[in-house]
Design an enzyme around this catalytic site. Structure first.
Site, mmCIF file in Angstrom:
data_model
loop_
_atom_site.group_PDB
_atom_site.id
_atom_site.type_symbol
_atom_site.label_atom_id
_atom_site.label_comp_id
_atom_site.label_asym_id
_atom_site.label_seq_id
_atom_site.Cartn_x
_atom_site.Cartn_y
_atom_site.Cartn_z
ATOM 1 N N HIS A 100 -0.308 7.275 9.014
ATOM 2 C CA HIS A 100 0.834 6.746 9.746
ATOM 3 C C HIS A 100 1.985 6.300 8.849
ATOM 4 C CE1 HIS A 100 1.591 4.993 14.043
ATOM 5 N NE2 HIS A 100 2.577 5.779 13.633
ATOM 6 N N ASP A 123 -0.716 2.760 19.594
ATOM 7 C CA ASP A 123 -1.521 2.487 18.406
ATOM 8 C C ASP A 123 -2.400 1.263 18.629
ATOM 9 O OD1 ASP A 123 -2.413 2.191 15.742
ATOM 10 O OD2 ASP A 123 -0.443 2.603 14.903
ATOM 11 N N HIS A 125 -2.973 -0.646 16.165
ATOM 12 C CA HIS A 125 -2.433 -1.573 15.172
ATOM 13 C C HIS A 125 -0.921 -1.718 15.339
ATOM 14 C CE1 HIS A 125 -6.050 0.425 13.487
ATOM 15 N NE2 HIS A 125 -6.358 -0.798 13.101
ATOM 16 N N HIS A 140 0.097 2.777 5.216
ATOM 17 C CA HIS A 140 0.036 3.233 6.616
ATOM 18 C C HIS A 140 -0.009 2.046 7.585
ATOM 19 C CE1 HIS A 140 -4.610 3.435 7.589
ATOM 20 N NE2 HIS A 140 -4.311 2.339 6.932
ATOM 21 N N ASP A 227 -0.648 7.245 17.237
ATOM 22 C CA ASP A 227 -1.749 7.169 16.287
ATOM 23 C C ASP A 227 -3.044 7.319 17.081
ATOM 24 O OD1 ASP A 227 -3.839 6.191 14.624
ATOM 25 O OD2 ASP A 227 -2.447 4.941 13.498
ATOM 26 N N ASP A 229 -5.967 6.395 16.571
ATOM 27 C CA ASP A 229 -6.863 5.248 16.707
ATOM 28 C C ASP A 229 -6.454 4.352 17.869
ATOM 29 O OD1 ASP A 229 -4.937 3.334 15.796
ATOM 30 O OD2 ASP A 229 -5.591 3.549 13.719
ATOM 31 N N GLU A 272 -2.873 10.511 12.040
ATOM 32 C CA GLU A 272 -4.193 9.949 11.721
ATOM 33 C C GLU A 272 -5.366 10.777 12.243
ATOM 34 O OE1 GLU A 272 -4.786 7.587 9.611
ATOM 35 O OE2 GLU A 272 -2.956 6.377 9.454
#
Length: 300
Positions: A100, A123, A125, A140, A227, A229, A272
């Site tokens: 990222h 995301d 995060h 990232h 992303d 994740d 990612e």
């Protein structure tokens, strides 16, 4: 939406510490992204992959708490210039990661074409750390902060301007793992965040309706930074920093379909995907499926 699309692969794995994510663009192509987009009547120009130089472990010294800073900055500079050129040609930039950290280059190249670029950060995060707040030094985890002008000048001043975006033009969707410094910055800057708590309580339909409504009147372009994740690891196992309790495949399709209907997107990146950690290229296949929904694929 602009039907002329340029795909740029960025095989970057230096913004974090797990190898394999540099193969993400190849995995997404192998899963059929170009064929999918061409079936949806896009004029696709695949520009291939940017060259990312490896660090020389003997000579390279870590600068502050920033892992691989020279190489990450150099790769993002190349990406920023390519994205800038494609927008000048009136083409929609679709960037494939890579980790990222590549959002630093994407946003640098995109934002110079807009007065008020909106960003949807899909995301787990916040990616709002700096060298001072990051527990790991992995870049990232910093691209959104960098794009706000917070961080090392080799990153923040890319293409000789900063900041790239304004905090009031950001919406984070799916957050469930935020460091203390990121929480403080979100409060300080008033950044709009829909955590998994809000998604569970309100439902994805309301979250995306509010996100679209929030951005459409205050921005003159919207970039999606997705992303993988952000999705639950059961749905997208091939990511470097999985966090349990994420968005489902179906919720994510709905989010992409609503963005397609809103017709507000002017650029996008998908990051990612790590095929080394994946199960039979499942995450890349999910990526192509979500791109289908984002770019107008319908069942009927």
């Amino acid at each position: 939406m602009n039907r002329n699309m340029s795909i740029i692969g960025v095989p970057m794995d230096l913004g974090q510490s797990r190898r394999g994510v540099d193969m993400g663009p190849s995995a997404i192509r192998y899963a059929g992204v170009v064929e999918k987009l061409e079936r949806l009547q896009f004029d696709v120009n695949d520009l291939g992959d940017i060259t990312i130089n490896r660090p020389d472990s003997k000579n390279d010294k870590q600068e502050g708490n920033l892992r691989n800073l020279p190489q990450v900055a150099e790769g993002n500079q190349k990406l920023a210039e390519m994205v800038d050129q494609e927008i000048e040609k009136d083409r929609f930039p679709l960037v494939l990661g890579g980790d990222h950290s590549i959002a630093i280059g994407s946003l640098a190249g995109i934002s110079k074409h807009y007065e008020n670029l909106g960003v949807i950060w899909y995301d787990a995060h916040g990616d709002l750390n700096s060298g001072e707040t990051s527990p790991s030094g992995n870049i990232h985890g910093m691209p959104l902060a960098v794009s706000l002008g917070i961080g090392h000048e080799k990153l923040t001043n890319m293409l000789d301007y900063q900041p790239k975006i304004k905090p009031e033009n950001i919406v984070i969707v799916g957050a469930r793992s935020l460091d203390p410094g990121e929480k403080d910055l979100i409060k300080e800057k008033g950044i709009k965040v829909y955590s998994m708590h809000e998604i569970d309580r309100m439902g994805m339909t309301k979250v995306m309706a509010e996100t679209i409504d929030y951005l459409k009147d205050r921005t003159d372009g919207v970039h999606l930074s997705l992303d993988f994740d952000g999705l639950d690891p059961s749905e997208a196992p091939g990511v470097g920093t999985p966090v349990l309790g994420g968005m489902t495949y179906r919720e994510s399709h709905l989010a992409m379909e609503m963005l397609a209907e809103s017709d507000i997107l002017t650029s996008a990146e998908f990051v990612e995907v790590n095929p080394i950690l994946d199960d039979k290229n499942k995450t890349a296949t999910v990526a192509v499926g979500l791109m289908g929904s984002l770019f107008g694929e319908k069942l009927k």
